[in-house]
Design a protein around this motif. Structure first.
Motif, PDB file in Angstrom:
ATOM      1  N   ALA A   7       8.525  29.779   9.532  1.00 31.76           N
ATOM      2  CA  ALA A   7       9.564  29.881  10.563  1.00 31.76           C
ATOM      3  C   ALA A   7      10.766  30.660  10.035  1.00 31.76           C
ATOM      4  O   ALA A   7      11.358  31.470  10.754  1.00 31.76           O
ATOM      5  N   GLY A   8      11.130  30.435   8.790  1.00 30.67           N
ATOM      6  CA  GLY A   8      12.216  31.194   8.171  1.00 30.67           C
ATOM      7  C   GLY A   8      11.846  32.654   7.996  1.00 30.67           C
ATOM      8  O   GLY A   8      12.658  33.552   8.229  1.00 30.67           O
ATOM      9  N   LEU A   9      10.602  32.902   7.597  1.00 28.10           N
ATOM     10  CA  LEU A   9      10.117  34.273   7.460  1.00 28.10           C
ATOM     11  C   LEU A   9      10.161  34.987   8.808  1.00 28.10           C
ATOM     12  O   LEU A   9      10.550  36.149   8.895  1.00 28.10           O
ATOM     13  N   SER A  10       9.801  34.271   9.852  1.00 24.07           N
ATOM     14  CA  SER A  10       9.832  34.839  11.200  1.00 24.07           C
ATOM     15  C   SER A  10      11.250  35.193  11.622  1.00 24.07           C
ATOM     16  O   SER A  10      11.484  36.251  12.227  1.00 24.07           O
ATOM     17  N   ALA A  11      12.206  34.337  11.288  1.00 19.23           N
ATOM     18  CA  ALA A  11      13.610  34.615  11.619  1.00 19.23           C
ATOM     19  C   ALA A  11      14.093  35.870  10.899  1.00 19.23           C
ATOM     20  O   ALA A  11      14.801  36.701  11.482  1.00 19.23           O
ATOM     21  N   LEU A  12      13.692  36.026   9.640  1.00 14.46           N
ATOM     22  CA  LEU A  12      14.085  37.218   8.884  1.00 14.46           C
ATOM     23  C   LEU A  12      13.414  38.474   9.441  1.00 14.46           C
ATOM     24  O   LEU A  12      14.048  39.531   9.554  1.00 14.46           O
ATOM     25  N   ALA A  13      12.135  38.358   9.811  1.00 17.64           N
ATOM     26  CA  ALA A  13      11.426  39.501  10.376  1.00 17.64           C
ATOM     27  C   ALA A  13      12.048  39.922  11.710  1.00 17.64           C
ATOM     28  O   ALA A  13      12.210  41.117  11.978  1.00 17.64           O
ATOM     29  N   THR A  27       3.703  37.604   2.061  1.00 12.52           N
ATOM     30  CA  THR A  27       3.616  38.093   3.440  1.00 12.52           C
ATOM     31  C   THR A  27       3.900  39.583   3.574  1.00 12.52           C
ATOM     32  O   THR A  27       3.729  40.145   4.656  1.00 12.52           O
ATOM     33  N   GLY A  28       4.345  40.223   2.503  1.00 13.75           N
ATOM     34  CA  GLY A  28       4.687  41.638   2.578  1.00 13.75           C
ATOM     35  C   GLY A  28       6.111  41.882   3.051  1.00 13.75           C
ATOM     36  O   GLY A  28       6.559  43.024   3.123  1.00 13.75           O
ATOM     37  N   LEU A  29       6.834  40.816   3.367  1.00 18.73           N
ATOM     38  CA  LEU A  29       8.215  40.984   3.811  1.00 18.73           C
ATOM     39  C   LEU A  29       9.131  41.417   2.675  1.00 18.73           C
ATOM     40  O   LEU A  29      10.179  42.006   2.921  1.00 18.73           O
ATOM     41  N   TRP A  30       8.738  41.147   1.453  1.00 19.13           N
ATOM     42  CA  TRP A  30       9.553  41.552   0.300  1.00 19.13           C
ATOM     43  C   TRP A  30       9.820  43.052   0.358  1.00 19.13           C
ATOM     44  O   TRP A  30      10.953  43.494   0.264  1.00 19.13           O
ATOM     45  N   GLU A  31       8.742  43.831   0.539  1.00 21.50           N
ATOM     46  CA  GLU A  31       8.883  45.285   0.603  1.00 21.50           C
ATOM     47  C   GLU A  31       9.519  45.726   1.917  1.00 21.50           C
ATOM     48  O   GLU A  31      10.383  46.593   1.936  1.00 21.50           O
ATOM     49  N   ALA A  82      10.844  29.786  -4.760  1.00 19.62           N
ATOM     50  CA  ALA A  82      10.548  29.168  -3.465  1.00 19.62           C
ATOM     51  C   ALA A  82      10.833  30.118  -2.303  1.00 19.62           C
ATOM     52  O   ALA A  82      10.279  29.959  -1.219  1.00 19.62           O
ATOM     53  N   VAL A  83      11.669  31.108  -2.514  1.00 16.10           N
ATOM     54  CA  VAL A  83      11.990  32.107  -1.490  1.00 16.10           C
ATOM     55  C   VAL A  83      11.253  33.412  -1.779  1.00 16.10           C
ATOM     56  O   VAL A  83      10.675  34.027  -0.882  1.00 16.10           O
ATOM     57  N   ILE A  84      11.258  33.815  -3.025  1.00 22.94           N
ATOM     58  CA  ILE A  84      10.653  35.099  -3.403  1.00 22.94           C
ATOM     59  C   ILE A  84       9.154  35.118  -3.114  1.00 22.94           C
ATOM     60  O   ILE A  84       8.637  36.077  -2.542  1.00 22.94           O
ATOM     61  N   ARG A  85       8.457  34.065  -3.502  1.00 22.14           N
ATOM     62  CA  ARG A  85       6.997  34.053  -3.370  1.00 22.14           C
ATOM     63  C   ARG A  85       6.531  34.197  -1.923  1.00 22.14           C
ATOM     64  O   ARG A  85       5.666  35.036  -1.637  1.00 22.14           O
ATOM     65  N   PRO A  86       7.063  33.424  -0.967  1.00 20.70           N
ATOM     66  CA  PRO A  86       6.619  33.618   0.421  1.00 20.70           C
ATOM     67  C   PRO A  86       6.926  35.026   0.946  1.00 20.70           C
ATOM     68  O   PRO A  86       6.134  35.593   1.708  1.00 20.70           O
ATOM     69  N   LEU A  87       8.044  35.587   0.533  1.00 20.76           N
ATOM     70  CA  LEU A  87       8.387  36.949   0.954  1.00 20.76           C
ATOM     71  C   LEU A  87       7.388  37.946   0.389  1.00 20.76           C
ATOM     72  O   LEU A  87       6.969  38.882   1.082  1.00 20.76           O
ATOM     73  N   GLN A  88       6.987  37.752  -0.858  1.00 20.06           N
ATOM     74  CA  GLN A  88       6.027  38.662  -1.474  1.00 20.06           C
ATOM     75  C   GLN A  88       4.644  38.524  -0.854  1.00 20.06           C
ATOM     76  O   GLN A  88       3.998  39.530  -0.532  1.00 20.06           O
TER      77      GLN A  88
END
Length: 122
Positions: free
Chosen positions: A68-74, A103-107, A95-101
């Motif tokens: 849900a947080g990833l979705s808000a950022l996307a 899902t590809g949201l990191w890049e 805890a934040v970096i790993r989910p971003l990486q």
């Protein structure tokens, strides 16, 4: 601009907004999950509605980030790109970096990894 007028906290996360109208920092502290992500999303929408040209999302003090947080950022990224707003995301914990990486949201978001406790200085 300092703390926002939208529920600044929930049981899991607190969100503050600071900076000028053009350059805004949204700082989250705590856990961002399905119950608290809507709060982050409302803050980001309010900032983008306010005409900010640069938005920094400081997740340095976030201890948990789920889909849900990833979705808000996307969603914030899509809107910022559409409105020609520079969106920066800062992260320091696994805890934040790993989910971003994963899902590809990191890049996609161009996340900047900061040393723990230094997000507000970046």
């Amino acid at each position: 601009m300092t703390a926002t007028s939208i529920d600044p906290t929930s049981d899991l996360v607190s969100v503050t907004v600071s900076g000028s109208a053009a350059q805004v920092r949204v700082t989250a502290m705590g856990e961002i999950d399905s119950s608290s992500a809507p709060l982050l999303r409302r803050h980001l929408d309010t900032v983008l509605d306010g005409g900010a040209r640069e938005v920094t999302v400081d997740l340095d003090l976030v201890t948990f980030l789920d889909s849900a947080g990833l979705s808000a950022l996307a969603a914030a990224h899509r809107r910022a790109a559409r409105d020609d707003v520079r969106l920066r995301v800062l992260a320091s914990s696994r805890a934040v970096i790993r989910p971003l990486q994963i899902t590809g949201l990191w890049e996609l978001l161009g996340v900047v990894q900061v040393e723990p406790g230094t997000g507000s200085a970046a």
